[in-house]
Scaffold this active site. Structure first.
Site, PDB file in Angstrom:
ATOM      1  N   TYR A  86       2.342  -8.403  15.604  1.00  0.00           N
ATOM      2  CA  TYR A  86       2.666  -7.239  15.100  1.00  0.00           C
ATOM      3  C   TYR A  86       3.244  -6.224  15.873  1.00  0.00           C
ATOM      4  CZ  TYR A  86       2.071  -3.219  11.605  1.00  0.00           C
ATOM      5  OH  TYR A  86       2.224  -1.886  10.949  1.00  0.00           O
ATOM      6  N   GLN A  99       0.909  -1.157  -0.160  1.00  0.00           N
ATOM      7  CA  GLN A  99      -0.119  -0.155   0.039  1.00  0.00           C
ATOM      8  C   GLN A  99       0.980   1.405   0.130  1.00  0.00           C
ATOM      9  OE1 GLN A  99      -2.178   0.848   3.709  1.00  0.00           O
ATOM     10  NE2 GLN A  99      -3.936   2.104   2.516  1.00  0.00           N
ATOM     11  N   ARG A 125       6.948 -10.555  -4.614  1.00  0.00           N
ATOM     12  CA  ARG A 125       5.927 -10.642  -6.138  1.00  0.00           C
ATOM     13  C   ARG A 125       6.623 -10.114  -6.945  1.00  0.00           C
ATOM     14  NH1 ARG A 125       1.150  -8.594  -2.909  1.00  0.00           N
ATOM     15  NH2 ARG A 125       3.119  -7.413  -1.823  1.00  0.00           N
ATOM     16  N   LYS A 144       7.097  -4.257  16.114  1.00  0.00           N
ATOM     17  CA  LYS A 144       7.122  -2.955  15.798  1.00  0.00           C
ATOM     18  C   LYS A 144       7.976  -2.162  17.144  1.00  0.00           C
ATOM     19  CE  LYS A 144       5.437  -2.111  11.930  1.00  0.00           C
ATOM     20  NZ  LYS A 144       6.636  -1.943  10.475  1.00  0.00           N
ATOM     21  N   ASP A 163      10.397  -6.916  -3.700  1.00  0.00           N
ATOM     22  CA  ASP A 163       9.291  -7.362  -3.193  1.00  0.00           C
ATOM     23  C   ASP A 163       9.033  -9.089  -3.540  1.00  0.00           C
ATOM     24  OD1 ASP A 163       6.297  -5.956  -2.322  1.00  0.00           O
ATOM     25  OD2 ASP A 163       6.058  -8.028  -3.100  1.00  0.00           O
ATOM     26  N   ILE A 220      -3.552   3.993   7.555  1.00  0.00           N
ATOM     27  CA  ILE A 220      -3.301   4.701   6.134  1.00  0.00           C
ATOM     28  C   ILE A 220      -4.613   4.404   5.199  1.00  0.00           C
ATOM     29  CG2 ILE A 220      -1.691   5.356   4.393  1.00  0.00           C
ATOM     30  CD1 ILE A 220      -0.328   5.872   6.961  1.00  0.00           C
TER      31      ILE A 220
HETATM   32  N1  SER Z   1      -2.415  -0.285   9.418  1.00  0.00           N
HETATM   33  C1  SER Z   1      -1.620  -1.073  10.685  1.00  0.00           C
HETATM   34  C2  SER Z   1      -2.650  -2.150  10.883  1.00  0.00           C
HETATM   35  O1  SER Z   1      -3.802  -2.076  10.964  1.00  0.00           O
HETATM   36  C3  SER Z   1      -1.290  -0.342  11.775  1.00  0.00           C
HETATM   37  O2  SER Z   1       0.072  -0.128  11.747  1.00  0.00           O
HETATM   38  O3  SER Z   1      -2.365  -3.318  11.048  1.00  0.00           O
END
Ligand code: SER
Length: 313
Positions: A139, A12, A36, A143, A34, A169
């Protein structure tokens, strides 16, 4: 920033960052990487490489004489909860490989962190830069650990790595791949296609969000900032706007009165509940003059216009 490598170039953010940087410094100076094959209509060099393969990345850096890396390849929160082992391997392994390859060179690195570094005990409103960080998704854990790794490589090995904690985003060119904030993009696609959307989090869910133009510009601006201006080497809180799903649906209804939003929360509700509703990004605003441009009204207007054209021509 003369020769730039973008990992996760099909993603994205990666796809739009490549386009934007290519327009600024010439497509011949952009290399996408990437797992792909490249997404048409790409115009830059593209290499199919797994970011867990350090020697393969080294080869690309040498081949193109790379001086800047935007390391975006990563598994997002929802996909990461389904594949925690893979999330750890790709997110931590990829970042450590890039930092190791930058060590002892002049290569500058951008790496995005996320609002996912916050957790159930972090303050939910106006969340400060320095506060409780107790992420409970794989995740978020990668981070948070990644932020500390960046600081470590800066302090110990002088690697010039810079980072922001992205909110959700919103964009129309490339769809997001498996995050919790994906609903804020899906809602527009479904509004245009079907006039109805069934959201996987409830109407009162409120998260920090940002339009892609702002997100891309923030990455470029922090990389262009003077070294001394970037005082935080973990990652900067960064935001533009915060709104609930119900507020977003109401904004869409201003343009499309027949639009209806239904709600069927799934496992992603719990992830969303553990994240801040809005965050304090005053350090980014003070240190390197961060300013967002898009609010809910302008995001909605632009998304509906651009997606109408993309979907119906
Ligand atoms: N947009 C991301 C997610 O939802 C958050 O950093 O995993």
């Amino acid at each position: 920033m003369k020769k730039i490598l973008i990992t996760g170039a099909n993603g994205q953010i990666g796809s739009e960052l490549a386009e934007n940087l290519g327009e600024q410094i010439g497509m011949k100076n952009i290399v996408g990487l990437d797992l792909r094959p490249a997404l048409p209509p790409y115009k830059h060099a593209h290499e199919i490489v797994d970011v867990t393969q350090k020697e393969a990345i080294r080869h690309i850096i040498e081949k193109y004489e790379i001086d800047t890396i935007f390391h975006l390849a990563s598994l997002l929160s929802a996909v990461g909860e389904k594949n925690p082992d893979q999330a750890w391997t790709v997110n931590m392994g990829g970042l450590k490989n890039v930092l190791d390859l930058a060590r002892g060179t002049k290569i500058k690195v951008f790496w995005p962190s996320s609002i996912a570094v916050f957790g159930p005990n972090s303050p939910k409103q106006n969340t400060p830069q320095n506060t409780i960080l107790d992420p409970n998704t794989m995740y978020g854990i990668t981070k948070r650990a990644g932020e500390l790794l960046c600081q470590y490589y800066f302090d110990k090995f002088d690697v010039d790595v810079r980072s922001v904690r992205y909110p959700g985003i919103i964009s129309y060119k490339t769809e997001p791949g498996g995050g919790t904030t994906d609903y804020a993009v899906e809602i527009f696609y479904e509004a245009i296609k079907n006039r109805v959307y069934t959201c996987f989090v409830g109407p009162e869910t409120r998260l920090p969000m940002m339009y892609m133009d702002d997100a891309v510009r923030s990455a470029i601006e922090i990389m262009q900032a003077d070294r001394e201006a970037v005082k935080l080497r973990t990652s900067y809180n960064l935001t533009a706007v915060s709104f609930s799903v119900a507020e977003m649906a109401a904004e869409i209804q201003k343009h499309m009165p027949e639009f209806k939003c239904n709600y069927k929360p799934d496992f992603r509700q719990e992830i969303a509940n553990s994240w801040p509703q809005d965050i304090d990004d005053s350090s980014a605003r003070e240190h390197w003059s961060w300013r967002h441009k898009y609010d809910l009204g302008s995001i909605t207007q632009d998304m509906l216009a651009k997606l109408e054209k993309k979907i119906h021509g």
